[in-house]
Design a protein around this motif. Structure first.
Motif, PDB file in Angstrom:
ATOM      1  N   VAL A   1      72.414  51.208  21.290  1.00 32.54           N
ATOM      2  CA  VAL A   1      73.586  52.070  21.257  1.00 32.54           C
ATOM      3  C   VAL A   1      74.701  51.448  22.096  1.00 32.54           C
ATOM      4  O   VAL A   1      75.703  50.999  21.586  1.00 32.54           O
ATOM      5  CB  VAL A   1      73.289  53.500  21.758  1.00 32.54           C
ATOM      6  CG1 VAL A   1      74.546  54.359  21.651  1.00 32.54           C
ATOM      7  CG2 VAL A   1      72.174  54.142  20.950  1.00 32.54           C
ATOM      8  N   ASP A   2      74.483  51.394  23.397  1.00 30.31           N
ATOM      9  CA  ASP A   2      75.545  50.934  24.289  1.00 30.31           C
ATOM     10  C   ASP A   2      75.482  49.442  24.564  1.00 30.31           C
ATOM     11  O   ASP A   2      76.501  48.795  24.743  1.00 30.31           O
ATOM     12  CB  ASP A   2      75.446  51.679  25.618  1.00 30.31           C
ATOM     13  CG  ASP A   2      74.062  51.512  26.219  1.00 30.31           C
ATOM     14  OD1 ASP A   2      73.096  51.940  25.580  1.00 30.31           O
ATOM     15  OD2 ASP A   2      73.948  50.896  27.288  1.00 30.31           O
ATOM     16  N   GLY A   3      74.277  48.905  24.662  1.00 32.81           N
ATOM     17  CA  GLY A   3      74.144  47.481  24.972  1.00 32.81           C
ATOM     18  C   GLY A   3      74.373  47.152  26.427  1.00 32.81           C
ATOM     19  O   GLY A   3      74.525  45.990  26.789  1.00 32.81           O
TER      20      GLY A   3
ATOM     21  N   MET B   1      72.263  51.647  29.456  1.00 30.00           N
ATOM     22  CA  MET B   1      72.331  53.061  29.809  1.00 30.00           C
ATOM     23  C   MET B   1      71.619  54.030  28.860  1.00 30.00           C
ATOM     24  O   MET B   1      71.569  55.219  29.153  1.00 30.00           O
ATOM     25  CB  MET B   1      73.760  53.492  30.096  1.00 30.00           C
ATOM     26  CG  MET B   1      74.666  53.454  28.923  1.00 30.00           C
ATOM     27  SD  MET B   1      75.609  54.929  28.666  1.00 30.00           S
ATOM     28  CE  MET B   1      74.406  56.100  28.210  1.00 30.00           C
ATOM     29  N   CYS B   2      71.049  53.543  27.774  1.00 25.19           N
ATOM     30  CA  CYS B   2      70.374  54.505  26.901  1.00 25.19           C
ATOM     31  C   CYS B   2      68.867  54.275  26.806  1.00 25.19           C
ATOM     32  O   CYS B   2      68.101  55.203  26.607  1.00 25.19           O
ATOM     33  CB  CYS B   2      70.995  54.506  25.516  1.00 25.19           C
ATOM     34  SG  CYS B   2      70.513  53.142  24.463  1.00 25.19           S
ATOM     35  N   GLY B   3      68.437  53.048  26.932  1.00 26.91           N
ATOM     36  CA  GLY B   3      67.001  52.786  26.853  1.00 26.91           C
ATOM     37  C   GLY B   3      66.458  52.752  25.435  1.00 26.91           C
ATOM     38  O   GLY B   3      65.261  52.602  25.223  1.00 26.91           O
ATOM     39  N   GLY B   4      67.336  52.894  24.456  1.00 25.73           N
ATOM     40  CA  GLY B   4      66.889  52.862  23.067  1.00 25.73           C
ATOM     41  C   GLY B   4      66.336  51.502  22.675  1.00 25.73           C
ATOM     42  O   GLY B   4      65.524  51.380  21.764  1.00 25.73           O
ATOM     43  N   CYS B   5      66.785  50.483  23.373  1.00 32.24           N
ATOM     44  CA  CYS B   5      66.421  49.111  23.035  1.00 32.24           C
ATOM     45  C   CYS B   5      65.149  48.670  23.739  1.00 32.24           C
ATOM     46  O   CYS B   5      64.838  47.486  23.760  1.00 32.24           O
ATOM     47  CB  CYS B   5      67.552  48.184  23.444  1.00 32.24           C
ATOM     48  SG  CYS B   5      67.811  48.207  25.225  1.00 32.24           S
ATOM     49  N   ARG B   6      64.415  49.619  24.335  1.00 25.97           N
ATOM     50  CA  ARG B   6      63.295  49.158  25.156  1.00 25.97           C
ATOM     51  C   ARG B   6      62.175  48.567  24.308  1.00 25.97           C
ATOM     52  O   ARG B   6      61.940  48.964  23.171  1.00 25.97           O
ATOM     53  CB  ARG B   6      62.787  50.244  26.090  1.00 25.97           C
ATOM     54  CG  ARG B   6      62.154  51.420  25.418  1.00 25.97           C
ATOM     55  CD  ARG B   6      62.063  52.578  26.401  1.00 25.97           C
ATOM     56  NE  ARG B   6      61.299  53.671  25.811  1.00 25.97           N
ATOM     57  CZ  ARG B   6      61.792  54.499  24.918  1.00 25.97           C
ATOM     58  NH1 ARG B   6      63.027  54.380  24.510  1.00 25.97           N
ATOM     59  NH2 ARG B   6      61.034  55.451  24.412  1.00 25.97           N
TER      60      ARG B   6
HETATM   61  S1  FES Z   1      71.116  49.467  24.096  1.00 27.85           S
HETATM   62 FE1  FES Z   1      71.180  51.150  25.397  1.00 27.85          FE
HETATM   63  S2  FES Z   1      69.989  50.474  27.022  1.00 27.85           S
HETATM   64 FE2  FES Z   1      69.963  48.798  25.740  1.00 27.85          FE
END
Ligand code: FES
Ligand SMILES: Cc1cc2nc3c(=O)[nH]c(=O)nc-3n(C[C@H](O)[C@H](O)[C@H](O)COP(=O)(O)OP(=O)(O)OC[C@H]3O[C@@H](n4cnc5c(N)ncnc54)[C@H](O)[C@@H]3O)c2cc1C
Lengths: 474, 298
Positions: B223-225, B228-233
């Motif tokens: 999402v943010d890169g 801050m979201c952790g979606g990419c974990r």
């Molecule tokens: S894309 Fe959101 S933490 Fe990595």
């Protein structure tokens, strides 16, 4: 002299019906009418001690603005508030008044009496201003003449950065805000949902800033696209860092890698910033029938209530302490209960279980009991051995806190951080690097909108003194 | 405000892969191999990551190479030079680790992953490494940039699954041959997850062949890169969850749970499919409307 009569009950806040609002993203609390505001303002007994002002982190002259409201002078009221608070429409909505100004209210000390609804009045006055002074679309180019002014860079467009920028602009600096996201507002736009803080209110406050000549550079991740040295080369003489505490914490339990486990930050960002609730937007958000939210703060309430609005059949908040310890704003907790969110207190997840495709299926939780108070003064939750059981869930949203995001700070050599990675500052909000100031969540850890604003304001004063060569070293 | 597209070029007949040069002078100064950018095309658009495929400080440009796979990449493919990308954020992620190695370094690019190994090859070569590149694709039409690589590296090995060009086989076959023939210092693999998984398996020292440190580039949903979201974990083999956007995207290939990565990338598979169908349908309707209008005018 005017005689005050004690009116023990507050003027109720008109609200959207709980059943209806659980399915829409419109604002829950509708705001006072003029009559209601005047009625509530008249409850204030104008006590001489003014304890409410001390309860406010930015010391809004509360009795004074309330007196103006009572006298039907809303213009005067907004001027009073703005002496101290540049974002009143936001603060009136999201400040934890019950632990700040309203907690100190003399009226609230009288048996059976409730404090003056200061937050609701603040919101009323700010909304009134936005209504009558509807400035319309912001017109780029009507900008203030900034030539020859000293350049200051503000990093992060959350409440701390926005306030700092506004104050600096008033002090006649050439201010540019650098923001990593494609929108300004920080948590106000990516975290706090529309139904609690309509985004157009945030936008108006930001337009006000731009009218004062503040420039905004979006999509600018400082630490990546620019270092502070780069910005110094571009002529910036001082910096304010207000990058928040954005790094989400995941519980360290088995199963957090499953699809359907996500941080509240991600969930709320997808829904609020990226508008996943609106089918005309492309961003997707995970859906489910039964959704568990872990945590008990504002972030947990916002996530739970968002899940409900996105169509979940059942939303459960799982909190490891009891109802009494819930750190969320009281009003948000009450709203959540009214809307039908289930609360499972004294429970802690121990494991998340997935199906064969890697999607969440169940969550194992353990019962807790409260032991001795810990460092924070709250009673420490202790697991009861052998009390584990599982519940069926489709999504698990973790709202258990955030940490300092090292993205920028690790790229600033010599910047002193504390052991948790937050920036160390002195009373002027000055860091270990003389021309670098900081404030908000990146200094304190997750706190409140108003404290971030207070810090931004202090930092602006500090920066001003520093640039005039008048900042004593302390 | 936006980021101007300077050129667009399809890299295959099928027009499924294209190269785009975007004007972004500040980013060009900071970009390195291993970095990525996050794009958003319209107000309603999503944020999606693309790896930096080249950068030019003098011209002030960033090059991206994109495969049309979803709605956003399809929309991007429809944009023309002169148009502006609404948001273009970066350079994000850790820059690739570049050092002078004793033995040759092998860069393996599979499919559209051929592009992001380019800047790393360039940087490794610039400090005097012996650089070998293996370019792999399903079929000849999907192979690109061979000449571009030939100009900068020591050896280019080409392989296609169907044998329509270069040697028939997989990139792992070519890598294995190299490993059997000479000592190698480092392997960098970028491409489909399954390819990276098998490269890492080949080099992890658990088979007959010696262990070679291997870097792979992760491409999870983001999402943010910015952490801050952790979606990419993603999961490491020892069970830790790390964030690809800040701890990567280039990570130690011998410590990635690839199966979990594959599972996580299917998170929105159903929704994505439905959405793309809807989008394609809308495109068809639009095309029909255009045609009808054209016919009316005639
Ligand atoms: S894309 Fe959101 S933490 Fe990595
Ligand atoms: C869901 C949620 C609900 C909340 N509810 C309440 C509430 O009801 N009441 C209350 O008082 N508080 C609430 N809070 C807390 C409050 O929002 C925060 O304390 C406050 O926003 C902190 O302000 P800040 O300016 O320090 O940081 P933030 O608001 O976090 O803003 C930081 C900004 O900096 C940007 N940034 C980060 N890194 C970089 C970089 N390297 N370069 C450029 N820009 C960068 C970020 O994108 C962001 O826009 C809530 C928080 C959340 C998450």
């Amino acid at each position: 002299m005017r005689k005050y009569q004690i009116i023990k009950t507050r003027t109720p806040m008109p609200q959207q019906d709980p059943h209806e609002r659980a399915h829409n993203f419109s604002e829950v609390a509708l705001g006072y009418t003029e009559e209601m505001a005047i009625k509530e303002a008249n409850r204030c007994i104008q006590c001489k001690t003014r304890p409410c002002v001390k309860g406010c982190p930015v010391e809004v002259p509360i009795p004074e603005f309330i007196a103006k409201v009572a006298a039907h002078d809303f213009e005067g009221a907004i001027d009073k508030i703005k002496e101290k608070n540049v974002l009143p429409a936001i603060c009136g909505r999201v400040c934890p008044q019950e632990t700040q100004c309203e907690a100190k209210c003399t009226l609230g000390k009288i048996t059976g009496s409730r404090p003056v609804a200061i937050g609701r009045l603040e919101r009323f006055v700010a909304d009134w201003e936005q209504r009558v002074k509807d400035i319309g679309e912001f017109d780029e180019g009507t900008c203030v003449d900034l030539s020859g002014k000293t350049k200051v860079a503000v990093i992060g467009a959350g409440p701390a950065g926005l306030t700092c920028a506004g104050e600096l602009a008033k002090l006649d600096y050439d201010v540019t805000i650098f923001e990593a996201f494609h929108k300004t507002g920080g948590v106000l736009v990516y975290g706090i949902p529309e139904f609690r803080l309509p985004k157009k209110i945030v936008q108006k406050e930001i337009d006000n800033l731009r009218e004062c000549g503040v420039k905004i550079k979006l999509d600018a991740v400082v630490g990546k696209l620019y270092t502070l040295e780069d910005l110094e080369e571009q002529g910036y003489k001082a910096f304010f860092i207000g990058v928040g505490a954005g790094l989400p914490i995941f519980l360290n339990i088995p199963g957090i890698e499953l699809n359907g486990v996500l941080s509240a930050n991600e969930y709320l960002t997808r829904v609020n910033l990226m508008k996943a609730y609106d089918p005309s937007y492309d961003t997707m958000v995970d859906s489910g029938k039964v959704i568990a939210v872990l945590g008990g703060g504002n972030v947990a309430m916002d996530s739970a209530r968002t899940a409900l609005r996105l169509g979940a059949e059942k939303v459960i908040v799982v909190y490891r302490r009891s109802e009494k310890e819930i750190p969320a704003r009281r009003e948000e907790y009450e709203h959540a209960v009214e809307e039908g969110i289930e609360f499972h207190f004294l429970r802690n997840p121990t494991k998340i279980i997935g199906d064969e495709k890697g999607f969440v299926k169940e969550m194992e939780v353990i019962k807790m009991e409260l032991g001795e108070p810990d460092a924070s003064g709250r009673r420490r939750p202790i697991p009861i051995p052998g009390s584990e059981y599982t519940i069926s869930v489709d999504l698990v949203i973790m709202a258990i806190g955030t940490r300092a995001n090292p993205l920028l700070t690790q790229n600033i050599p010599n910047l002193k951080l504390n052991k948790w990675g937050y920036i160390e500052v002195n009373k002027h909000m000055q860091s270990s690097i003389p021309n670098v100031f900081a404030g908000g969540d990146i200094v304190t850890g997750s706190a409140t909108v108003i404290s971030a604003m207070g810090a931004g304001k202090e930092a602006a004063k500090g920066i001003h003194k520093f640039l005039q060569g008048k900042l004593d070293d302390s | 405000m936006g980021w101007k597209i300077l050129s667009k070029k399809f890299l295959n007949n099928e027009q499924s892969v294209f190269e785009m040069v975007v004007e972004a002078p500040d980013m060009a100064k900071k970009a390195h191999g291993g970095n990525f950018v996050i794009l958003r095309l319209t107000e309603q658009g999503e944020r999606f990551p693309l790896t930096v495929a080249d950068y030019d400080v003098e011209k002030g440009t960033i090059t991206i190479v994109v495969m049309k796979i979803g709605k956003s990449t399809t929309e991007l493919s429809l944009m023309e030079p002169g148009e502006e990308i609404l948001d273009f954020v970066g350079p994000l992620g850790k820059s690739a680790h570049i050092e002078k190695y004793e033995h040759p370094v092998v860069l393996v690019g599979g499919g559209v992953g051929i592009a992001p190994i380019f800047p790393q090859a360039k940087e490794l070569k610039a400090i005097g490494n012996h650089v070998i590149v293996i370019l792999g694709a399903r079929t000849k039409d999907l192979l690109f940039w061979e000449d571009k690589f030939r100009q900068i590296v020591d050896e280019v090995i080409v392989t296609t699954d169907d044998g329509s060009y270069g040697k028939k086989g997989f990139v792992t076959d070519r890598l294995k041959e190299l490993m059997e023939n000479k000592p190698l210092s480092h392997v960098i693999a970028i491409g489909p997850i399954i390819m990276m998984k098998f490269v890492a398996k080949l080099t992890n020292g658990q088979g007959d062949l010696p262990k070679i440190p291997t870097t792979v580039s992760l491409n999870p949903i983001m999402v943010d890169g910015t952490g801050m979201c952790g979606g990419c974990r993603f999961l490491t083999l020892d069970g830790q969850a790390k964030f690809a956007c800040v701890d990567g995207p280039d990570v130690d290939g011998h410590n990635v749970n690839f199966d979990n990565l594959i599972a996580r990338n299917s998170r929105f598979q159903r929704e994505e499919h439905e959405r793309l169908e809807k989008f394609e349908h809308e495109c068809k309707l639009l095309a029909m409307a255009d045609k009808a209008e054209g016919e009316c005018k005639e």
